[in-house]
Design a protein around this motif. Sequence first.
Motif, short mmCIF file in Angstrom:
data_model
loop_
_atom_site.label_atom_id
_atom_site.label_comp_id
_atom_site.label_asym_id
_atom_site.label_seq_id
_atom_site.Cartn_x
_atom_site.Cartn_y
_atom_site.Cartn_z
N HIS A 194 0.81 -1.22 0.00
CA HIS A 194 0.00 0.00 0.00
C HIS A 194 0.84 1.27 0.00
O HIS A 194 0.40 2.31 -0.46
CB HIS A 194 -0.97 0.00 1.19
N LEU A 225 2.00 1.76 -3.53
CA LEU A 225 0.82 2.07 -4.34
C LEU A 225 0.64 3.57 -4.50
O LEU A 225 0.33 4.06 -5.59
CB LEU A 225 -0.41 1.45 -3.67
N VAL A 226 0.82 4.33 -3.41
CA VAL A 226 0.64 5.78 -3.49
C VAL A 226 1.93 6.51 -3.84
O VAL A 226 1.88 7.69 -4.23
CB VAL A 226 0.05 6.34 -2.18
N ALA A 286 -4.04 3.59 2.16
CA ALA A 286 -3.41 4.31 1.05
C ALA A 286 -3.62 5.81 1.17
O ALA A 286 -2.70 6.60 0.94
CB ALA A 286 -3.98 3.79 -0.28
N TRP A 292 -0.64 8.90 1.69
CA TRP A 292 -0.51 9.79 0.54
C TRP A 292 -0.56 11.24 1.01
O TRP A 292 -1.44 11.63 1.77
CB TRP A 292 -1.65 9.53 -0.46
#
Length: 481
Positions: free
Chosen positions: A75, A78-79, A110, A114
Motif C-alpha cells: 500500500h 501504491l501511493v 493508502a 498519501w
Amino acid sequence: MSLSGKRVLLIVSGSVAAFKALELARLLGKAGAAVTGLLTAGGARFVTPHALQAITGRPLAQDLWSLEEESARGHIRLVRETDLVVVAPASADRIARMAAGLADDLAGAALLAWDGPVLVAPAMNPTMWAHPATGANVATLMARGVTFIGPEDGLMAEAESGTGRLSEPATILAAISAILSDPGHGEPDAALEDALDAAIAAQDGAPPPVRRSPAPAVSPSTFSDGHPQALDHHADAAETAPSTFSASHAATPGPAPHALRGTAPGTLPLAGRHVLVTSGPTHEPLDPVRYLANRSSGKQGHAIAAALAALGARVTLVSGPVALPDPPGVTVRHVETAREMLAASEAALPADAAVFAAAVADWRPAEAATQKMKKPADEAAPPMALVPNPDILATLSRHAMRPRLVIGFAAETEHVVEHARSKLARKGCDWIVANDVSGDAMGGAENTVHLVTDAGVEDWPRLPKQEVASRLADRVAEALA
C-alpha cells in the motif's frame, strides 16, 4: 485533453453510482493516463474486480491483508507511484472514514500514506448528503486540502430527486485534468499570508500590516491541492462565513452604487477576497467541426472580472470560447463545454463570492459524432437526441463549499423581471442580474439590467457594460464588507 505520463489511483467505494467509475477509468485511459483501480469491499458489491482491471489494463488493488498484493506492490508503494488519488464515487461512509483517518482497509491505509492532491466525487442519497455529520466530515477534509467535485442535482436510484448524484465521468475527467495540468500547483498563496499577518496583528491589538511587495499580476492557480486556499477560507470563517450547509442569503445590496471607489492602495474593499466569475458561451460538440452554442460575447463577464480585480479581489475567471483578451491581473481558466465549466468552477473553490455570468448551453447532444456528419442524399436532417447539461448555478448554490455570495444572470427576451424572480427561487442563489437580450445585448457594448434579490428589484439604466460591471463589483464589496 492529454494526460499522457500522468498516474491516477482510482478508489471506487460502495455506491450504486460505482458503474460510472468504469467509464471514468476508460476516459482516463483514453486521455493517456495510467490508471490503477482500487476497489473497496463496498465498491465490489456494485462492480466486479474483473471489469475494473480489464478497463484499466493494470493489476487491481483491493485487499490490505493479501500477502500476494503486499509482496507485489504494497500500500505504500501504491501511493508513491501516483500523481493524484481520485475517490469516485465516494460514499457517505468512505467520506466519514477519510475524515476520521481510519486505515482498516486498503483504501484508508493508502489515503493516509498519501500526501499529494486528492479529488473526491461524492454520491449518496440527498438526505445523507445534507446531514450535518456529512457536512462536518466534508468541512474537515476541505480544511486538509481535499478537493470536492459535485454532487449534482438529479434523479437518484431510490426514485428521489435532489443533490447527491455523482458528477458525470466527463466532468470528473475535466477536474482531474485541471489539477494535473496546473503549473501553479503548490505555489504560496499571498492571500493566506495577508490573513496570517492580519490575525497576528489583531492578536497584538495593532492594525493589520500593509504588504510592501506588489501582488503578482496573475494570482496563483486555484487548481492546486488546496492547502493554502483551504486554510485561507477557514481562517476567516468564524467572522465572515456561514456554516458549510447554511441556507442564509448574503446581505441585501446597498443603495450607493459607487460608495467604495477611490479607496487608497492597501485598503481596497475586496483585498484578501477570492471571487469566481464565469463568462462567455459554452460550445457543445455535435461532431469535430460543428457545435451547439449561443451568441454570448463574454464582454459583460470579462468586464465584471476586471472590475472585481480593480477592487483588490483575487479573481478566477472561467471563460468559455470568446474572442476577447484575458483581463489583466485575473487568473483565467479556458473551457469549452458546460461540463468543463462546472468542473473548473468547482475546482476554483473555496471562494468568498461567485458571479455566474456565462451563458451556458442548456442541452448537449447525447452522443457527439467522432467524424464529420455528412449530408444524406435526400438532404434530410439527421435525428439528434439532446440531454440536459449540468446546472452550474444551482449546483454551486447548494455546494458543500458554497460561496458566501452567489450571483446568477438571467438573459431573457420577455417578462424579464418575472422570470428572474422565478429563477432566484429555483436556483437557490442570492441575487439575479436580469437583462433583456431581445436586442443586441449579447454582443453589444451596453446593457440594461435589473438586480433582483429577496428584498426587491433595482432597475439600472442602460449603461456601458464596463459601468454595469463596476456597479456590480461595488455591490459585491458592500455585501462582503
